[in-house]
Design a protein around this motif. Structure first.
Motif, PDB file in Angstrom:
ATOM      1  N   GLN A  98       0.809  -1.221   0.000  1.00  0.00           N
ATOM      2  CA  GLN A  98       0.000   0.000   0.000  1.00  0.00           C
ATOM      3  C   GLN A  98       0.843   1.273   0.000  1.00  0.00           C
ATOM      4  O   GLN A  98       0.303   2.378  -0.068  1.00  0.00           O
ATOM      5  CB  GLN A  98      -0.925  -0.008   1.230  1.00  0.00           C
ATOM      6  CG  GLN A  98      -1.912  -1.166   1.227  1.00  0.00           C
ATOM      7  CD  GLN A  98      -2.570  -1.405   2.570  1.00  0.00           C
ATOM      8  OE1 GLN A  98      -2.410  -0.629   3.510  1.00  0.00           O
ATOM      9  NE2 GLN A  98      -3.312  -2.502   2.685  1.00  0.00           N
ATOM     10  N   VAL A  99       2.150   1.123   0.071  1.00  0.00           N
ATOM     11  CA  VAL A  99       3.041   2.286   0.074  1.00  0.00           C
ATOM     12  C   VAL A  99       3.399   2.628  -1.364  1.00  0.00           C
ATOM     13  O   VAL A  99       4.131   1.891  -2.029  1.00  0.00           O
ATOM     14  CB  VAL A  99       4.313   2.004   0.890  1.00  0.00           C
ATOM     15  CG1 VAL A  99       5.237   3.219   0.878  1.00  0.00           C
ATOM     16  CG2 VAL A  99       3.949   1.616   2.314  1.00  0.00           C
ATOM     17  N   ASN A 100       2.883   3.744  -1.835  1.00  0.00           N
ATOM     18  CA  ASN A 100       3.119   4.143  -3.225  1.00  0.00           C
ATOM     19  C   ASN A 100       3.402   5.642  -3.308  1.00  0.00           C
ATOM     20  O   ASN A 100       2.776   6.438  -2.608  1.00  0.00           O
ATOM     21  CB  ASN A 100       1.888   3.834  -4.097  1.00  0.00           C
ATOM     22  CG  ASN A 100       1.589   2.350  -4.186  1.00  0.00           C
ATOM     23  OD1 ASN A 100       2.417   1.583  -4.657  1.00  0.00           O
ATOM     24  ND2 ASN A 100       0.423   1.941  -3.712  1.00  0.00           N
ATOM     25  N   ASN A 101       4.348   6.005  -4.148  1.00  0.00           N
ATOM     26  CA  ASN A 101       4.624   7.412  -4.409  1.00  0.00           C
ATOM     27  C   ASN A 101       3.783   7.892  -5.588  1.00  0.00           C
ATOM     28  O   ASN A 101       3.653   7.195  -6.596  1.00  0.00           O
ATOM     29  CB  ASN A 101       6.111   7.621  -4.721  1.00  0.00           C
ATOM     30  CG  ASN A 101       6.992   7.345  -3.523  1.00  0.00           C
ATOM     31  OD1 ASN A 101       6.634   7.676  -2.395  1.00  0.00           O
ATOM     32  ND2 ASN A 101       8.149   6.739  -3.761  1.00  0.00           N
ATOM     33  N   ARG A 118       3.175  11.842   4.828  1.00  0.00           N
ATOM     34  CA  ARG A 118       3.822  12.021   6.126  1.00  0.00           C
ATOM     35  C   ARG A 118       3.090  11.171   7.160  1.00  0.00           C
ATOM     36  O   ARG A 118       1.861  11.198   7.242  1.00  0.00           O
ATOM     37  CB  ARG A 118       3.771  13.489   6.565  1.00  0.00           C
ATOM     38  CG  ARG A 118       4.490  14.460   5.624  1.00  0.00           C
ATOM     39  CD  ARG A 118       6.002  14.271   5.664  1.00  0.00           C
ATOM     40  NE  ARG A 118       6.674  15.304   4.878  1.00  0.00           N
ATOM     41  CZ  ARG A 118       6.940  15.220   3.579  1.00  0.00           C
ATOM     42  NH1 ARG A 118       6.592  14.115   2.916  1.00  0.00           N
ATOM     43  NH2 ARG A 118       7.540  16.203   2.944  1.00  0.00           N
ATOM     44  N   ALA A 119       3.835  10.443   7.948  1.00  0.00           N
ATOM     45  CA  ALA A 119       3.222   9.619   8.990  1.00  0.00           C
ATOM     46  C   ALA A 119       2.619  10.495  10.078  1.00  0.00           C
ATOM     47  O   ALA A 119       3.128  11.585  10.370  1.00  0.00           O
ATOM     48  CB  ALA A 119       4.262   8.690   9.595  1.00  0.00           C
ATOM     49  N   ALA A 148       4.034   2.733   8.115  1.00  0.00           N
ATOM     50  CA  ALA A 148       3.780   4.145   7.838  1.00  0.00           C
ATOM     51  C   ALA A 148       4.885   5.042   8.372  1.00  0.00           C
ATOM     52  O   ALA A 148       5.121   6.127   7.851  1.00  0.00           O
ATOM     53  CB  ALA A 148       2.440   4.562   8.438  1.00  0.00           C
ATOM     54  N   GLY A 149       5.565   4.581   9.432  1.00  0.00           N
ATOM     55  CA  GLY A 149       6.651   5.369  10.012  1.00  0.00           C
ATOM     56  C   GLY A 149       6.244   6.223  11.194  1.00  0.00           C
ATOM     57  O   GLY A 149       6.902   7.226  11.500  1.00  0.00           O
ATOM     58  N   PHE A 383      -2.793   5.588   8.764  1.00  0.00           N
ATOM     59  CA  PHE A 383      -1.756   6.080   9.664  1.00  0.00           C
ATOM     60  C   PHE A 383      -0.936   7.232   9.076  1.00  0.00           C
ATOM     61  O   PHE A 383       0.056   7.641   9.670  1.00  0.00           O
ATOM     62  CB  PHE A 383      -0.800   4.934  10.034  1.00  0.00           C
ATOM     63  CG  PHE A 383      -1.411   3.933  10.973  1.00  0.00           C
ATOM     64  CD1 PHE A 383      -1.304   4.090  12.340  1.00  0.00           C
ATOM     65  CD2 PHE A 383      -2.093   2.832  10.481  1.00  0.00           C
ATOM     66  CE1 PHE A 383      -1.867   3.165  13.213  1.00  0.00           C
ATOM     67  CE2 PHE A 383      -2.657   1.899  11.338  1.00  0.00           C
ATOM     68  CZ  PHE A 383      -2.552   2.071  12.719  1.00  0.00           C
ATOM     69  N   VAL A 384      -1.335   7.719   7.924  1.00  0.00           N
ATOM     70  CA  VAL A 384      -0.565   8.794   7.294  1.00  0.00           C
ATOM     71  C   VAL A 384      -1.475   9.959   6.918  1.00  0.00           C
ATOM     72  O   VAL A 384      -2.696   9.845   6.884  1.00  0.00           O
ATOM     73  CB  VAL A 384       0.169   8.301   6.024  1.00  0.00           C
ATOM     74  CG1 VAL A 384       1.102   7.156   6.340  1.00  0.00           C
ATOM     75  CG2 VAL A 384      -0.822   7.916   4.922  1.00  0.00           C
TER      76      VAL A 384
END
Length: 430
Positions: A98-101, A118-119, A148-149, A383-384
């Motif tokens: 799910q992490v995409n730029n 941003r987390a 998410a960080g 979470f972001v």
């Protein structure tokens, strides 16, 4: 389970059946207000008092630290450790996707816009631990928070009878590299994370399912801390036809029923024969469950809805908007496009809802009480924050300037217009 036929029901009756309201909702609301007020005013003192009152524990400390968590985690049976490891890997793999730029977009020549992720810096995770302890929920919340960080992760879970957490919670904490687990449950945990106490840091957003008090606290405090979603008692809707396997359907209904007495297990079915067989299987399987009293109470709070076909059943399901939707049919593919409202969907006779609860990879923290009409389940996105950026070059300002000036004038906002005009004049003078 009561049996209804959809074609015999008025719209008002359908609306009533899709409601999850409970008679003592006002009592839950007022009690939750009292708890929140006490925690806000008295902090740790209130939390220690509630541990004694609700959990029957006189705590010497409100948290278990990292070193003790590691020691407790060593008690985990090898088979359970391996199962948690597998679940962790699957959940991590699914959520990592799910992490995409997002690309930069030039909306017109010289005008570039984009978004950056941003987390959320400070998040609170609520891991239920009342009638059942749920390390799976810890995984479902902690893994996307880590991906998410999020920098500061506060974890609250009710204490066990020994004033500790069990080895499963401790082991998940070690996997997630969590420094502390706070021994706080119920509405008081939500209040503590929202306002902060002497021991517990205030957070910006609170995550996690729970009972009616937890859900009510999240609703009452969402002006103080954001929440993931309204998530109350668990529920499942099984849409079945003559190709369903009654014993499987009964097992799925009971799997939700054993969560709590206010859970709902709804069977929407096209076949009288299937319905009768499922009822028989529910009675037979219920007798062998360790939590049969809880499951029986939930089943009494549930019902069967007879429909003419799967498409009609899906219309009812969309109105109910279930947390979990199981398509117990060999013919599920034509039904998928008809699904509008559901938290998570389980396709076919070999896909139990339990797989999603524990280890398939999808998240089990899902909207209940009809909120699947507007909310999604927890994901990395939950979470972001996504912040928009824009940059105008000299050519970009010239291209877009007149449009902005005209719209600002139309709205009577002269200062907005001037912010563009003064720049255009500056370019013209150079």
């Amino acid at each position: 389970m009561k049996i209804y036929n959809l074609k015999d029901l008025t719209q008002q009756k359908i609306k009533e059946l899709c409601s999850r309201s409970i008679a003592d909702d006002n009592l839950v609301k007022s009690r939750t207000e009292e708890i929140i007020s006490n925690v806000k005013s008295n902090g740790d003192t209130a939390l220690l008092s509630y541990a004694q009152q609700f959990d029957g524990i006189a705590l010497s400390s409100l948290y278990i630290g990292k070193d003790e968590l590691i020691e407790i985690a060593k008690q985990i049976p090898a088979e359970a450790k391996a199962a948690i490891d597998t679940a962790y890997q699957n959940i991590h793999k699914f959520h990592s996707s799910q992490v995409n730029n997002e690309p930069n977009v030039e909306t017109m020549t010289g005008v570039v816009c984009w978004r950056e992720v941003r987390a959320i810096e400070r998040v609170g995770l609520y891991v239920p631990g009342g009638t059942a302890v749920l390390p799976s929920t810890f995984l479902m919340l902690g893994i996307p928070a880590k991906i998410a960080g999020c920098q500061n992760i506060v974890v609250c879970s009710p204490p066990q009878k020994d004033g500790k957490v069990n080895c499963y919670i401790a082991y998940v904490a070690s996997l997630l590299e969590i420094e502390k687990v706070y021994l706080v449950g119920g509405a008081q945990a939500i209040a503590a994370m929202a306002y902060g106490t002497e021991s517990i840091s205030q957070v910006y957003k609170i995550f996690g399912p729970g009972n009616r008090y937890v859900t009510e606290a999240k609703k009452q405090l969402q002006h103080i801390a954001a929440i993931d979603m309204p998530a109350g008692p668990s529920e499942v809707l099984v849409l079945a036809d003559e190709t369903a396997i009654p014993s499987y359907v009964a097992a799925d209904l009971l799997a939700q029923a054993e969560h709590g007495i206010d859970s709902q297990s709804i069977l929407v079915v096209t076949s009288n024969k299937t319905a009768a067989a499922v009822v028989n299987e529910v009675e037979a399987q219920l007798a062998d469950l360790p939590r049969k009293d809880i499951a029986a109470a939930a089943i009494a709070n549930s019902y069967i809805m007879m429909v003419d076909d799967l498409a009609q059943g899906m219309e009812f399901s969309n109105e109910y908007a279930p947390e979990h939707l199981i398509l117990a049919t060999e013919n599920y593919e034509p039904i998928i496009p008809l699904i509008r409202n559901a938290g998570s969907v389980f396709l076919g006779n070999l896909t139990p809802e339990s797989a999603g609860d524990y280890a398939s990879g999808t998240n089990h923290t899902l909207p209940t009480s009809g909120f699947a009409k507007a909310y999604s389940g927890v994901s990395v996105d939950t979470f972001v924050k996504k912040i928009t950026f824009q940059h105008l070059s000299e050519k970009g300002l010239k291209n877009i300037g007149n449009t902005v000036e005209t719209l600002a004038s139309a709205e009577g906002l002269q200062a907005h217009k001037n912010a563009v005009t003064i720049r255009l004049q500056g370019l013209a003078e150079n």
